[in-house]
Design a protein around this motif. Structure first.
Motif, PDB file in Angstrom:
ATOM      1  N   SER A 123     -80.609  66.342 -23.709  1.00 10.59           N
ATOM      2  CA  SER A 123     -81.441  65.453 -22.893  1.00 10.59           C
ATOM      3  C   SER A 123     -82.663  66.147 -22.299  1.00 10.59           C
TER       4      SER A 123
ATOM      5  N   PRO B 132     -81.735  57.569 -30.585  1.00  3.87           N
ATOM      6  CA  PRO B 132     -81.451  58.022 -29.215  1.00  3.87           C
ATOM      7  C   PRO B 132     -79.999  57.699 -28.858  1.00  3.87           C
TER       8      PRO B 132
ATOM      9  N   ASP C 288     -77.386  57.305 -25.694  1.00  4.68           N
ATOM     10  CA  ASP C 288     -77.223  57.181 -24.243  1.00  4.68           C
ATOM     11  C   ASP C 288     -75.966  57.953 -23.833  1.00  4.68           C
TER      12      ASP C 288
ATOM     13  N   ASP D 297     -81.674  57.432 -16.831  1.00  5.18           N
ATOM     14  CA  ASP D 297     -82.445  57.096 -18.038  1.00  5.18           C
ATOM     15  C   ASP D 297     -82.824  58.358 -18.809  1.00  5.18           C
ATOM     16  N   ASP D 298     -82.815  59.499 -18.094  1.00  2.79           N
ATOM     17  CA  ASP D 298     -83.138  60.767 -18.764  1.00  2.79           C
ATOM     18  C   ASP D 298     -81.964  61.307 -19.570  1.00  2.79           C
TER      19      ASP D 298
ATOM     20  N   VAL E  17     -80.437  61.096 -22.268  1.00  4.88           N
ATOM     21  CA  VAL E  17     -80.521  60.614 -23.650  1.00  4.88           C
ATOM     22  C   VAL E  17     -80.625  61.820 -24.571  1.00  4.88           C
TER      23      VAL E  17
ATOM     24  N   ASN F   1     -72.813  63.292 -26.928  1.00  2.00           N
ATOM     25  CA  ASN F   1     -73.734  63.310 -28.063  1.00  2.00           C
ATOM     26  C   ASN F   1     -73.000  63.643 -29.351  1.00  2.00           C
TER      27      ASN F   1
END
Ligand SMILES: Cc1cc2nc3c(=O)[nH]c(=O)nc-3n(C[C@H](O)[C@H](O)[C@H](O)COP(=O)(O)OP(=O)(O)OC[C@H]3O[C@@H](n4cnc5c(N)ncnc54)[C@H](O)[C@@H]3O)c2cc1C
Length: 295
Positions: free
Chosen positions: A68, A92, A94, A113-114, A116, A229
């Motif tokens: 991220s 992307p 989340d 929101d960052d 990702v 991830n």
């Protein structure tokens, strides 16, 4: 008339060298990047990535994911590169979708929101960065240029040039060593008589073996990304992890101890597939009804 010498010579055109060149050029400096490898292929990045041979960057074919912080930097500082990799099929991820059950009462915050990550094959991302940097005014990228030495002034205090394996002398008021994990400049400085403290290094002591697969239906993941991830786990004497990539691809990666003979079979397609089929958290991904190996 010869072109004016670059203000900075960057040795190595991988992620480190390209990002350095971009940052310096953005501040108006002329930069020359020297890389010992051949130039990458042209054409759409997601296709060119298959044929980009990089013997000087052996980890190029291993699974990578941009975490991220990297994604945030890309979005803020290099939005064109971010858009280019999305257009090339990057996905992307989340990370808040994998909040562990133990995190009771989790409430998503705006700053999340960052959180990702970016699922993309490494050469697709690197090609997008390479092409953006190469297009910058003030940046020149030269291939087949292997730097072998530094030339210092007679007092041995300032660098004056780099010397390539072909014997070319390239004027360089400032040199940035972005030659990768071997950080070659320590040897060059030592050869030029400059005392250099030894690097502190430690082998990570594992062997990584990766294989790419393509999902039959990229919209349906065979199992959750239990590690945010990635999907996978760490077991007694090995780790197995699935990293999603671009265009419905994913990489399955085994990390094993280098001296464990039991894991040599992973180097064969049949051995790799057999190990994947019996490994919790990754077995569902290699079911032949949902994915097929493509490397
Ligand atoms: C198995 C594995 C998995 C990884 N997974 C991830 C991941 O998921 N996410 C992540 O962010 N990072 C990951 N990494 C780390 C990542 O690959 C490195 O951090 C990254 O490649 C470092 O970039 P660099 O530009 O410093 O070096 P490199 O990418 O190694 O580039 C060095 C460049 O210098 C050039 N060069 C070398 N010597 C010379 C010379 N004498 N003259 C001219 N050019 C020269 C080479 O040709 C090359 O292009 C992984 C690494 C490994 C090994």
């Amino acid at each position: 008339m010869t072109a004016p010498a670059a203000a900075v010579v960057v040795v190595g055109g991988g992620f480190g060298g390209l990002a350095t060149a971009w940052a310096l050029a953005e501040r108006g400096l002329r930069v020359r990047v020297l890389d010992r490898s051949a130039p990458p292929p042209e054409g759409p990045a997601h296709r060119a990535a298959w044929t980009w041979r990089r013997p000087t960057v052996p980890q190029n074919t291993q699974s990578h994911v941009l975490t991220s912080l990297g994604v945030r930097l890309l979005r803020e500082r290099l939005p064109r590169v971010y858009e280019a990799v999305l257009a090339a099929g990057a996905r992307p991820l989340d990370l808040t979708a994998a909040v562990p059950a133990t995190a009771r009462g989790f409430v998503r915050q705006p700053s999340d929101d960052d959180l990702v990550a970016l699922a993309v094959r490494r050469p697709v991302l690197e090609l997008a960065l390479y092409r953006a940097v190469r297009a910058l005014p003030g940046v020149e990228v030269s291939h087949g240029a292997t730097v072998r030495a530094l030339e210092l002034d007679p007092a041995g205090r300032r660098v004056r040039a780099v010397v390539t394996g072909a014997g070319e002398r390239i004027e360089a008021p400032v040199v940035v060593d972005a030659s990768g994990r071997r950080a070659l400049s320590a040897g060059w400085l030592a050869a030029a008589g400059v005392p250099v403290a030894p690097d502190a290094t430690c082998p990570n002591a594992f062997r990584a073996i990766s294989r790419l697969y393509r999902l039959a239906d990229p919209a349906r993941l065979p199992a959750p990304l239990n590690r945010g991830n990635a999907a996978g786990g760490i077991f007694d004497h090995f780790a197995a992890v699935v990293h999603l990539a671009d265009n419905g691809l994913f990489a399955l990666n085994f990390a094993v101890l280098p001296d464990d003979p039991a894991t040599d079979a992973l180097l064969t397609p049949a051995g790799f597939a057999a190990a994947a089929r019996i490994t919790p958290q990754v077995a569902a991904w290699v079911d032949e009804r949902v994915a097929a190996p493509v490397s």
